[in-house]
Design an enzyme around this catalytic site. Structure first.
Site, PDB file in Angstrom:
ATOM      1  N   LYS A  13       0.839  -1.209   0.000  1.00 28.73           N
ATOM      2  CA  LYS A  13       0.000   0.000   0.000  1.00 28.73           C
ATOM      3  C   LYS A  13       0.873   1.258   0.000  1.00 28.73           C
ATOM      4  CE  LYS A  13      -1.952  -1.156   3.930  1.00 28.73           C
ATOM      5  NZ  LYS A  13      -1.297  -2.429   4.207  1.00 28.73           N
ATOM      6  N   ARG A  88      -9.944   0.714   7.953  1.00 30.37           N
ATOM      7  CA  ARG A  88      -9.583  -0.627   8.399  1.00 30.37           C
ATOM      8  C   ARG A  88     -10.810  -1.386   8.878  1.00 30.37           C
ATOM      9  NH1 ARG A  88      -4.216   0.466   7.973  1.00 30.37           N
ATOM     10  NH2 ARG A  88      -3.047  -1.358   8.462  1.00 30.37           N
ATOM     11  N   ARG A 127      11.947  -5.182   4.821  1.00 30.74           N
ATOM     12  CA  ARG A 127      11.579  -3.759   4.651  1.00 30.74           C
ATOM     13  C   ARG A 127      12.453  -2.846   5.519  1.00 30.74           C
ATOM     14  NH1 ARG A 127       5.595  -2.022   5.424  1.00 30.74           N
ATOM     15  NH2 ARG A 127       5.815  -3.040   7.434  1.00 30.74           N
ATOM     16  N   ARG A 160      10.828  -1.050  11.326  1.00 31.36           N
ATOM     17  CA  ARG A 160       9.692  -0.644  12.163  1.00 31.36           C
ATOM     18  C   ARG A 160       9.589  -1.537  13.381  1.00 31.36           C
ATOM     19  NH1 ARG A 160       4.639   0.136   8.162  1.00 31.36           N
ATOM     20  NH2 ARG A 160       3.634  -1.103   9.777  1.00 31.36           N
ATOM     21  N   ARG A 171      -0.565  -9.164  13.041  1.00 25.18           N
ATOM     22  CA  ARG A 171      -1.227  -8.098  12.260  1.00 25.18           C
ATOM     23  C   ARG A 171      -2.018  -8.695  11.115  1.00 25.18           C
ATOM     24  NH1 ARG A 171       3.955  -4.948  11.168  1.00 25.18           N
ATOM     25  NH2 ARG A 171       2.908  -4.153   9.326  1.00 25.18           N
TER      26      ARG A 171
END
Ligand code: AP5
Ligand code: MG
Length: 215
Positions: A13, A88, A127, A160, A171
């Protein structure tokens, strides 16, 4: 042009939102980025938000709606926006519709980037993100020019805090159910476009075609 990007954690996203935002000159609004900045502050609200992020849970609707409302007031959305990470829940989607109706506008297109959950964990493990400007990279699929440094603003890239494998799996698990309900909701509104999660460029080509009315 008001656009929404939907997808599980790691679906791309943020990556796609940045590309759309640059090419079409639309503000990129990412509720996850806003929450991460708030979670760094030693304020009662920041501490509360941090608890949800660390557990891999969604932040309650009331906070998400409040954050979005404030952000939309601050940025120039006269040409539209790209929303990443909101809504969400179906409730958030309905509130957004009302919020936009008050401003005489509406959501034009919703892209659901569909990726096999198994591939998401690998993506997130590689990431690296820039907390300063929100760009995200992947050590293999989308590396920065200089390792560890953001191509756009020169800040140091970080991992992160909610990207530990265990939290990532939580998640994904926590969001699957609600995501299905949101895609059904937008399908009924006839503004949903499902994009098959190929490479970064392949996904972007599909999104562009839809924006430019070629598909
Ligand atoms: P948020 O920051 O939105 O996180 P997320 O949904 O978990 O999604 P990610 O940011 O992890 O993934 P992404 O889809 O942006 O992928 P990316 O482009 O980085 O939200 C964080 C938390 O905040 C939530 O868990 C929740 O607690 C809270 N929150 C936020 N909004 C909320 C709301 N509205 N209500 C309630 N709570 C809310 O890509 C991932 C990696 O893969 C990168 O390394 C990238 O380079 C790479 N990559 C991207 N595309 C491809 C591709 N096609 N092929 C190969 N690699 C790729
Ligand atoms: Mg993101």
């Amino acid at each position: 042009m008001n656009l929404i990007l939907l997808g599980l954690p790691g679906a791309g996203k943020g990556t796609q939102a940045k590309k759309i935002s640059q090419e079409y000159n639309l503000p990129h609004i990412a509720t996850g980025d806003i929450f991460r900045l708030l979670a760094e502050e030693e304020t009662p609200i920041g501490e509360k938000i941090k608890e949800f992020l660390d557990k891999g849970q969604l932040v309650p609707d009331e906070y998400a709606i409040m954050i979005l409302r404030e952000k939309i007031k601050k940025v120039d959305i006269s040409k539209g926006f790209v929303l990443d990470g909101y809504p969400r829940t179906v409730y958030q989607a309905k509130v957004l519709k009302e919020m936009l109706a008050e401003m005489d506008t509406q959501i034009d297109m919703v892209f659901y980037i569909e990726v096999d959950p198994e591939r998401l964990v690998e993506r997130i493990a590689g990431r690296r993100v820039c907390l300063n400007c929100g760009h995200s990279y992947h050590i293999k699929y989308n590396p920065p020019e200089q390792p560890g440094i953001c191509d756009y603003c020169g800040e140091e890239l970080i991992l992160r805090s909610d990207d530990r494998e265990e939290t990532v799996r939580k998640r994904i698990h926590n969001q699957l159910n609600e995501l299905n309900k949101i895609t059904d909701y937008f399908q009924e509104e006839k503004i949903l476009k499902v994009i098959n999660g190929g490479s970064i460029e392949e996904v972007y080509v599909e999104i562009k075609k839809a924006i430019e009315g070629e598909s």
